[in-house]
Design a protein around this motif. Sequence first.
Motif, PDB file in Angstrom:
ATOM      1  N   SER A  83       6.600   2.068   1.752  1.00 43.91           N
ATOM      2  CA  SER A  83       5.956   2.639   0.727  1.00 43.91           C
ATOM      3  C   SER A  83       5.688   1.677  -0.500  1.00 43.91           C
ATOM      4  CB  SER A  83       6.626   3.867  -0.001  1.00 43.91           C
ATOM      5  OG  SER A  83       6.664   4.821   0.991  1.00 43.91           O
ATOM      6  N   ARG A  84       4.872   1.745  -1.162  1.00 44.67           N
ATOM      7  CA  ARG A  84       4.986   0.856  -2.659  1.00 44.67           C
ATOM      8  C   ARG A  84       6.074   1.451  -3.609  1.00 44.67           C
ATOM      9  NH1 ARG A  84      -0.523  -0.695  -5.657  1.00 44.67           N
ATOM     10  NH2 ARG A  84      -0.584  -2.105  -4.174  1.00 44.67           N
ATOM     11  N   THR A 104       5.877  -4.141  -8.999  1.00 48.43           N
ATOM     12  CA  THR A 104       5.167  -3.531  -8.096  1.00 48.43           C
ATOM     13  C   THR A 104       5.836  -4.343  -6.689  1.00 48.43           C
ATOM     14  OG1 THR A 104       3.679  -2.446  -9.312  1.00 48.43           O
ATOM     15  CG2 THR A 104       3.499  -2.459  -6.746  1.00 48.43           C
ATOM     16  N   ASP A 106       5.373  -4.389  -2.404  1.00 48.28           N
ATOM     17  CA  ASP A 106       4.779  -3.956  -1.309  1.00 48.28           C
ATOM     18  C   ASP A 106       5.519  -4.699  -0.025  1.00 48.28           C
ATOM     19  OD1 ASP A 106       2.327  -2.080  -1.905  1.00 48.28           O
ATOM     20  OD2 ASP A 106       2.063  -3.853  -3.208  1.00 48.28           O
TER      21      ASP A 106
END
Length: 213
Positions: A83-84, A104, A106
């Motif tokens: 998931s992010r 964030t 990834d």
Amino acid sequence: MDLARQEAVTWRNRALLLFDRVAMPVAVCDVYGAVLLANPAMAAECGRTPGQLRGRDVLDLFSPREATQVERIAEALRLRRRSRYQVSVRWRAPNGADRFGELTADPVSDTAEDTPALLVMLRVESERVPSPVPAVDQARVTPMETRVLALLAAGATTARAARETGLSADGVTYHLRRLSSRWGASNRTELVARAYALGVLAPGAWPPRAAVG
């Protein structure tokens, strides 16, 4: 070099060129958060060059505002979830301001079986510049602090300053540490220089003494 490999190298070089030119701060980290590659925008947020960030833990550079966020992400990565992930962070900018934003991450890899790397992007939300301490507050010292500074300016040791003031050696050190912290002085020579610059000690007077307020 066969055609497929040559094309792969060409696209890799184009990707790295684009990576360096992206205005958003971006880094590639291993699954443990160590920086493998950082673009100039990311390095600028830390006051460093991209090469100086290599090997640094991204969460040492950008402090999480909530430890529980990091714990949840670590557990998710351990379970190989792709998931992010987002972490609210704060850090100190090169100009001394406290900055706030969001990292964030990834997970990325060539195949689902490979251990993923983390593509990390930083979004800056706000900045708070510390209010400068007024000179009048910096120069406000107690009579005992002034006495210790004058003795220091005259070349007194900690032991002599303790005898002259009736303090213990630890008491003298305590006053000097407080003044050093208040004025940002890194040693005793700089501390005396600041005392003269702020008008705490009278210039041109010997033996050193307090300036007349």
